[in-house]
Motif scaffolding. Sequence first.
Motif, short mmCIF file in Angstrom:
data_model
loop_
_atom_site.label_atom_id
_atom_site.label_comp_id
_atom_site.label_asym_id
_atom_site.label_seq_id
_atom_site.Cartn_x
_atom_site.Cartn_y
_atom_site.Cartn_z
N THR A 160 32.00 53.78 44.40
CA THR A 160 30.97 54.24 43.47
C THR A 160 31.17 53.73 42.05
N THR A 161 32.44 53.65 41.61
CA THR A 161 32.71 53.31 40.22
C THR A 161 32.55 51.81 39.96
N GLN A 162 32.49 51.45 38.67
CA GLN A 162 32.41 50.04 38.30
C GLN A 162 33.80 49.46 38.01
N VAL A 163 34.69 50.29 37.48
CA VAL A 163 36.03 49.81 37.12
C VAL A 163 37.06 50.82 37.62
N LEU A 164 38.05 50.34 38.37
CA LEU A 164 39.13 51.18 38.86
C LEU A 164 40.45 50.52 38.48
N LEU A 165 41.27 51.25 37.73
CA LEU A 165 42.53 50.72 37.21
C LEU A 165 43.68 51.61 37.64
N ASP A 166 44.71 50.98 38.22
CA ASP A 166 45.91 51.70 38.63
C ASP A 166 46.96 51.55 37.54
N VAL A 167 47.44 52.69 37.03
CA VAL A 167 48.47 52.68 36.00
C VAL A 167 49.80 53.02 36.67
N LEU A 168 50.74 52.06 36.67
CA LEU A 168 52.01 52.20 37.37
C LEU A 168 53.14 52.27 36.35
N THR A 169 53.95 53.31 36.43
CA THR A 169 55.08 53.49 35.52
C THR A 169 56.37 53.35 36.30
N HIS A 175 52.58 49.49 33.66
CA HIS A 175 51.82 48.37 34.19
C HIS A 175 50.40 48.82 34.49
N ILE A 176 49.46 47.92 34.30
CA ILE A 176 48.06 48.16 34.65
C ILE A 176 47.69 47.18 35.76
N HIS A 177 47.17 47.76 36.86
CA HIS A 177 46.75 46.93 37.99
C HIS A 177 45.25 47.14 38.23
N PRO A 178 44.39 46.24 37.75
CA PRO A 178 42.95 46.37 38.04
C PRO A 178 42.67 46.23 39.54
N LEU A 179 42.05 47.22 40.11
CA LEU A 179 41.70 47.19 41.54
C LEU A 179 40.23 46.83 41.76
N PRO A 192 48.84 42.70 38.71
CA PRO A 192 49.45 43.73 37.87
C PRO A 192 49.79 43.13 36.51
N HIS A 193 49.66 43.95 35.46
CA HIS A 193 49.93 43.50 34.10
C HIS A 193 50.91 44.46 33.43
N LEU A 194 51.90 43.90 32.74
CA LEU A 194 52.86 44.68 31.99
C LEU A 194 52.35 44.90 30.58
N MET A 195 52.37 46.19 30.15
CA MET A 195 52.05 46.48 28.76
C MET A 195 53.33 46.40 27.93
N LYS A 196 53.32 45.50 26.96
CA LYS A 196 54.51 45.28 26.12
C LYS A 196 54.06 45.19 24.68
N ASP A 197 54.44 46.21 23.90
CA ASP A 197 53.95 46.33 22.54
C ASP A 197 52.42 46.33 22.59
N ASP A 198 51.78 45.38 21.90
CA ASP A 198 50.33 45.31 21.91
C ASP A 198 49.80 44.30 22.93
N ALA A 204 53.11 37.10 36.88
CA ALA A 204 52.66 35.87 37.53
C ALA A 204 53.55 35.41 38.66
N ASN A 205 54.77 35.99 38.77
CA ASN A 205 55.63 35.52 39.87
C ASN A 205 55.75 36.60 40.93
N SER A 206 55.97 36.19 42.15
CA SER A 206 55.94 37.10 43.29
C SER A 206 57.08 38.11 43.25
N HIS A 207 58.22 37.73 42.68
CA HIS A 207 59.37 38.65 42.66
C HIS A 207 59.04 39.91 41.87
N GLU A 208 58.48 39.73 40.68
CA GLU A 208 58.14 40.89 39.83
C GLU A 208 57.06 41.75 40.48
#
Length: 863
Positions: A160-169, A175-179, A192-198, A204-208
Amino acid sequence: MTDAEKIPTGLPRLDTVLDGLRLGDNVVWSVDHIEDYQRFVTPFAESALAEKRTVIYMRFGSHPPLLTAQEGLTIHELDPRQGFETFAARIHAIITEAGHGAFYIFDSLSDLLSAWATDQMVGNFFWVTCPYLFELDTVAYFALIRDRHSLKTIARIRDTTQVLLDVLTADGKIHIHPLKVWQRHSPTMFLPHLMKDDDVIPLANSHEATSLLSRFSPSNPDTARRHLDHWYRLFLQAEKLVADDDAEDERREMIRHLCRHLMGRDERMLKLATKYFSLEDLLTIKSRMIGTGFIGGKTVGMLLARDILLNDPDFDWAAHLEPHDSFFVGSNVYYSYIVHNGMWPLYMRQKTSEGYFEAAAKLRGKMLEGQFPDDIRDGFRQMLEYFGQYPIIVRSSSLLEDGFGNAFAGKYDSFFCVNQGSPEQRLTQFEDNVRRIFASAMSEDALTYRRQRGLEKLDEQMALLVQRVSGGYRENWYFPELAGVGVSYNTFVWDKGMDPRAGMLRLVLGLGTRAVDRVEGDYPRLVALDAPSKRPHHGVEDARRFTQRDVDVLDISRNAPETVSLLRLANSESRLPLDLFAIRDDEVTRRMEERGRKGEKAWLLTFDGLLSKTPFCETMQRLLKTLEKAYDYPVDTEFTVNFTEDGTPRINVVQCRPLQTRGERQRVDIPEQVDEERLLFRSKGNFMGGNINLELSQIIWVEPEAYSRLSLSDKHEVARLIGRLNRRIGERENEPTLLMGPGRWGTSTPSLGVPITFSEINNMAALSEVAFSAEGLMPELSFGSHFFQDLVEADIFYLALFPESPRVMFNRAWLERQPNNLEGLMPASSRFRNVVKVCRLKQGGFRLLADVVSQRLICTLPE
């Protein structure tokens, strides 16, 4: 909306990842803790307020506020505990008022679970709210706490929604993972994206990525629980408590908790439920439920009555009660049906003053055509497989029904399913009946009743009670031997020696429809439990006139309800114990023989043998008084009775509710000697509504002979005319009106009376049915019927006049001499001036007086 119109989140680097937000976006954040959601709410709100946007905060969670009062911010405090409908309707109204382009922050949707107990309703709320926000070009933030919701609910919200974001701590890092990001894409957007400062940096790598996401993958031992709705998890917890002998306090608390989610919001009924239901009882109810939510007032009353009786230490009710195996369709199915079929916008319009009746008519039509969700249909199938081909009855059991003060008697529909044919045919019949009951919630009579009682703004969810029809097979018919209504307080005493506190029965042979409804040409047996042999009428001719002639049964061969004459039933191979229920009518039998119908025997249903030779009356009085004591209030029950091979009656209490009654009220002193020239009428007995001393300002009189000569269509038009006059009355205290007419008010057969609906007489102060035997227009003393409940709840006094009786005086000549005000009030209906007379009464002198103790009733004229 244009591609260039991008809405900032307040976090520039996140805007880059998402390519900004768009007008119409609903943004759902899946988080571990409310603090994680707060990180994104604050910058979004600050950015929107800085741009002078309309920002609205929907505050309803138990968590700390996400935003505090500040310039430009509107905060709405909402209470989801008032119910899904009230909550969703209030938010709909706020969104409507705010209009296009507003921005919204909602508290965590997961907090709604404590109020509604079920993910299904959280999903329904999002499903009806999200598209409306999208339509108005808004931007809205929502949050879900991870692992609180079933996978089905999450999938529904994702769709139903337009934007779904998974916030992983993890390890102190966010980390923010747009679904889901609707109509936008980039090579790294869904990483997945890491929030670091601003900054917001893609992994980008599979290990992380593997190291992070594997921590949150559903591979732990509790994975199965994630497929469960919150509702089912709650009952799993209850099952564990049942097995724990050391958890008595926790069990009591769980009983209170489950009752609030199952039984409704009537505090007096909740008090009874928590007192009498055990945790095992509640788990049994849950095991027989289809869907979730409340089981409704009718179901609560039936189950409570059984538990009260079976826990009575002074009597072995188990030996006298028929067991039950009912099923319950939860009230949330009603809302889900509306949402599933796209009716919610129309449903919201019906909640407005201007759409209350107009939108209801359209909604009623759509409800008859909708489809049920697949999981609900599966539940219906499994239930029908259980019942096999035994007849069942599908009964309304709304949230407000059968509570203290609001009986809703006969306002919503119930239907028999004879339940014959293939599984698919039986499912089709059952679903059609469910649709019709849902649609009956939007009937004009039901809506008028709710408005008159100040209930139109309250949640009115429609649950269903599905019961096996009590009875047995007799030839091609299926029916109970006896059925009836029992009340523990009898305001319709017809003899001054009777005690109203003894109670009364309204008894019929066959299905109970003839006990709860006023049926043309038929009369149930009225039984005062302290004087069962005394009848309201006297003599053999009265016994023939005021008796049951037809029996309602279920015809197995026709797969439909049928009405069978008592004569046919008595002369069939039905093996009914007629000696217990009836007496031979030798005179009618002789007449039939003279006409060549030899071998047939006529019977009069009196139930004299049952009442005088068995302990049936004592048992029923004990039953009613046991329930009355538990309720601490008079009760109104519906029941069936079947007899075992040794003649033992087995009673099935199919309904129990607080009795709506006014009792004796104040003492009324009626003069012993009143000049007949100063009386409009005088009668002994035949009234309902307790003591009364009422000054009248108007009489509406339907002239019997003139009415009888009308065509069928004109008789219906007279009923509509009465309705228009009723609406003109307005506040009955300012213009107390006595409505008088021939035969039965509210009949469906115009030849037997005026076919009004209750909403067409609800403003009357008193109602009189006048016997006109020449045309077969006879009153029916309907104490205990749905019609009577309507009169009591509307505070309408009822009286029946039998002018041919020596105990009655009716000054009809005076009434006919009075001027008629109909043409002045209703010029368009002047052609009925010889049928309907409106008499405006001079101030003072016109009084209606009745005294229950002496059973005297008079209406005085001015001197």
